[in-house]
Structures are given as structure tokens and as C-alpha cells.
Design a protein around this motif. Structure first.
Motif, PDB file in Angstrom:
ATOM      1  N   GLY A  83       0.767  -1.251  -0.010  1.00 43.79           N
ATOM      2  CA  GLY A  83      -0.065   0.134  -0.153  1.00 43.79           C
ATOM      3  C   GLY A  83       0.769   1.239   0.075  1.00 43.79           C
ATOM      4  N   PRO A  84       0.121   2.453  -0.482  1.00 44.63           N
ATOM      5  CA  PRO A  84       0.886   3.905  -0.290  1.00 44.63           C
ATOM      6  C   PRO A  84       1.459   4.153   1.089  1.00 44.63           C
ATOM      7  CG  PRO A  84      -1.617   3.985  -0.236  1.00 44.63           C
ATOM      8  CD  PRO A  84      -1.290   2.611  -0.576  1.00 44.63           C
ATOM      9  N   GLY A  85       2.654   4.360   1.057  1.00 39.05           N
ATOM     10  CA  GLY A  85       3.441   4.402   2.429  1.00 39.05           C
ATOM     11  C   GLY A  85       3.206   3.251   3.546  1.00 39.05           C
ATOM     12  N   GLY A  86       3.018   2.205   2.765  1.00 37.75           N
ATOM     13  CA  GLY A  86       3.008   0.752   3.642  1.00 37.75           C
ATOM     14  C   GLY A  86       4.374   0.481   4.453  1.00 37.75           C
ATOM     15  N   ALA A  87       4.012  -0.388   5.348  1.00 41.09           N
ATOM     16  CA  ALA A  87       5.257  -0.672   6.466  1.00 41.09           C
ATOM     17  C   ALA A  87       6.393  -1.396   5.604  1.00 41.09           C
ATOM     18  CB  ALA A  87       4.632  -1.080   7.521  1.00 41.09           C
ATOM     19  N   GLY A  88       5.829  -2.511   4.831  1.00 42.50           N
ATOM     20  CA  GLY A  88       6.867  -3.186   4.103  1.00 42.50           C
ATOM     21  C   GLY A  88       7.780  -3.916   5.182  1.00 42.50           C
ATOM     22  N   PHE A  89       9.187  -3.963   4.912  1.00 41.64           N
ATOM     23  CA  PHE A  89       9.795  -4.590   5.878  1.00 41.64           C
ATOM     24  C   PHE A  89      10.921  -3.311   6.376  1.00 41.64           C
ATOM     25  CE2 PHE A  89       8.304  -8.330   4.122  1.00 41.64           C
ATOM     26  CZ  PHE A  89       8.093  -9.165   5.159  1.00 41.64           C
TER      27      PHE A  89
END
Length: 348
Positions: free
Chosen positions: A72-78
Motif C-alpha cells: 500500500g501507499p506508505g505501507g510498512a513493508g519490511f
């Protein structure tokens, strides 16, 4: 990149459809396995009904939030922070949700004693404190860090349990979850928070709406603790994150009905010397059904109040004295509680 309105509606619609399909499949499986909630003296239903439909919500929320975190936009990811929480924060919450689902499902099947249930809740709440916005205190500096986190932990633990307590009539907990998810998404967008925040709310709202397809009165299945307990944990995180971002009034207004009904009922039972951990039928919404209102009528009243509360929460962002809106919010909740406490005309 901020998602468009069309993208947000697509996320909401997708989560709703997925949850409705999953809940229907799970309901059929629960019937085949005879995993049923049988009526007793504390029940608000009269026929055996499958219990455990909350799997449909949670199996929508878990992968949905993971996808938002990763893609997602600005998602946390890793490694990228999401609306101010540490990069690992969303994964801590998802792990906590999974733990509560496992413990609560065992409780739904075998009626666990209080100790393992509360210990698991305490553990995931303490772990979840690390998933709150790293650059903000929930009480905005009115309390030192240690006191801020202590009060937050107690409040979060209470919210997990009150959400479970308030799951007592058809459609109520699902409607409240949809309101909180949609409410925080709206407030997050108006406040300019990271777009991922709103998407988490929309996924939760869609999951709840899909569940309501099957749980609206007369309910064809119940949420069970496997849904209400982890859902209270996940929604509590969203509300606390909203408060830690500086929007206290909005975070209190959106869930104000559930907070008021559950807390006032608890205090009344404490004063009367009753065992507050035992199941009962003394909440305002339960008394309303006992006094002549149908489940659907009560939920519609709560939904009407919730729309007003979300509107006040949104207004709190733009008015210079946003906290002043707590007074009409409290007044609206008090009016509903008084209405629910009155018998329907012609019924004692």
C-alpha cells in the motif's frame, strides 16, 4: 501516493465480498461440524446457531492488512514506517491478532478458564505498545512515557474485553466494527495521515460488512470469541494510533457508545457486588431487547448514533476547539442509553 476515492471504494468492496464469501463457507462448515451456540438463560437467541463466524472477518483482515503493509501507499513493508509506527509495528499487531484468534477459538470450543485468556491478552497488548506511533504519546505529553504506556495498556486490554462483552445481539458488534473502521479511515484522510492508515480501516470495515450479510437479524451465525476478541485488539490499535497522532477527541468519539455501555454496566455490577467476569444480560442494549425492541431496531438506533459520532469526530479536526465536541457526543450517547433503558410502549 494518496489513493483515489475510487481505489478506496474498491478496497472496501473487495474486503466486503471476500468476507461475505468466507463467512458463508465457514458457516456451512460450522453447521456440518455441529459447532453451535445453544440457547441458555443468558442468551439473546432461541435456536442453536453456528458460532465462529468471526473467522470470516479475521481471514479477511489478516491478509488484507498484510497486503496494505507490503504494497500500500506508505505501507510498512519490511523497512518503511507506516503513519508513524515503527517498521515492524504492523507485523507485531498481526502476530497479536493471530495469537488471540488461536486462544479464542480454543475458548469457543472448550470454554477456557479466565487465566490463559487474560494472560494471552496481556501479552499481545504489551507487545503491541511497540506498534504505536514512535514519535507521539497517546496522552500528548500530559503523562510521562511510563504512565502514558501503563494507562494505554490498561485501556487497550479493557477495549479488547468490552468489544467481546458487547457482542450479544445480532448485528451489533459487526456494525460497530464497520463504524470504527470507516470512521478512522475518514478521520485519517481528513487529518492527512499516512494513506495506509485509512486502508487498514477500510479493510476492517469491509470485513465487518461482509460478516453482517450473515449476522444481521435474524442471524444465521454468530461471531464468537474468535472474531470479537482479536477484532477488539486490532480496532483498539487503530484508535490508539489515531489518538497518538494528536486526535484524541476523534479517537474517543468514534467508539463512544461501546465505551459507555460496557463501562457503565461494569461499574453498576461492581457497585452491586456482582462477579463482573461472569456472563450476563445487563448491558443497555440487552435490556432494550428484553423490554420489547428487536435486535434490528436496537442496532439501527446504535448505527444512527454512530453516524452522528463519526460526524462529530470529523468536525473535531477542523474546529479550533475540537475537544468541545465531546460534550454533544456524550449527550448523544446518554440520550441513546436512556432510550434503550425505557420499555417499548405497551410492554412492561
Amino acid at each position: 501516493m494518496t489513493p483515489s476515492l475510487l481505489s478506496c471504494l474498491a478496497v472496501l468492496a473487495t474486503a466486503t465480498v471476500v468476507a461475505a464469501a468466507l463467512t458463508g463457507w465457514i458457516g456451512a462448515w460450522l453447521r456440518r461440524k455441529a459447532i453451535l451456540d445453544h440457547p441458555n438463560e443468558r442468551s439473546s437467541h432461541s435456536v442453536p446457531t453456528p458460532r465462529g463466524g468471526g473467522w470470516g472477518i479475521m481471514l479477511t483482515l489478516l491478509p488484507g492488512w498484510a497486503l496494505v503493509a507490503l504494497l500500500g501507499p506508505g505501507g510498512a513493508g519490511f523497512g518503511v514506517a507506516s503513519f508513524g509506527v515503527p517498521s515492524f509495528g504492523v507485523w507485531v499487531i498481526l502476530a497479536g491478532v493471530a495469537v488471540l484468534m488461536a486462544v479464542s477459538w480454543i475458548d469457543d470450543r472448550r470454554n477456557l478458564p479466565p487465566a490463559p485468556r487474560f494472560l494471552s491478552q496481556i501479552a499481545v497488548v504489551l507487545a503491541g505498545l511497540a506498534a504505536l506511533p514512535a514519535d507521539g504519546l497517546v496522552f500528548q505529553g500530559l503523562l510521562p512515557l511510563w504512565a502514558d504506556r501503563l494507562v494505554v495498556a490498561v485501556g487497550w486490554l479493557w477495549f479488547v474485553n468490552l468489544f467481546n462483552f458487547m457482542d450479544g445481539i445480532d448485528g451489533l458488534a459487526g456494525s460497530e466494527a464497520a463504524t470504527i473502521g470507516g470512521g478512522v479511515a475518514l478521520v485519517g484522510a481528513l487529518a492527512g495521515l499516512n494513506p495506509a492508515f485509512g486502508l487498514y480501516g477500510l479493510v476492517a470495515a469491509g470485513g465487518a460488512l461482509g460478516f453482517l450479510v450473515w449476522n444481521w437479524h435474524p442471524a444465521r451465525l454468530f461471531m464468537g470469541d474468535v472474531g470479537s476478541v482479536p477484532l477488539g485488539y486490532a480496532l483498539g490499535w487503530l484508535l490508539l494510533s489515531l489518538a497518538a497522532s494528536g486526535h484524541w477527541a476523534a479517537a474517543l468519539l468514534i467508539p463512544a457508545y461501546f465505551l459507555a455501555d460496557a463501562t457503565l454496566t461494569l461499574l453498576r455490577r461492581l457497585v452491586e457486588g456482582k462477579k463482573v467476569w461472569q456472563a450476563h444480560r445487563e448491558h443497555f442494549y440487552q435490556k432494550a431487547t428484553q423490554r420489547g425492541r428487536s435486535h434490528a431496531q436496537v442496532v439501527r438506533l446504535v448505527l444512527a448514533l454512530n453516524v452522528a459520532l463519526v460526524a462529530l469526530a470529523a468536525l473535531s479536526l477542523v474546529l479550533p476547539m475540537g475537544w468541545s465536541l465531546l460534550l454533544p457526543g456524550v449527550g448523544a450517547v446518554a440520550l441513546l442509553l436512556a432510550t434503550l433503558a425505557r420499555p417499548v410502549r405497551g410492554i412492561a
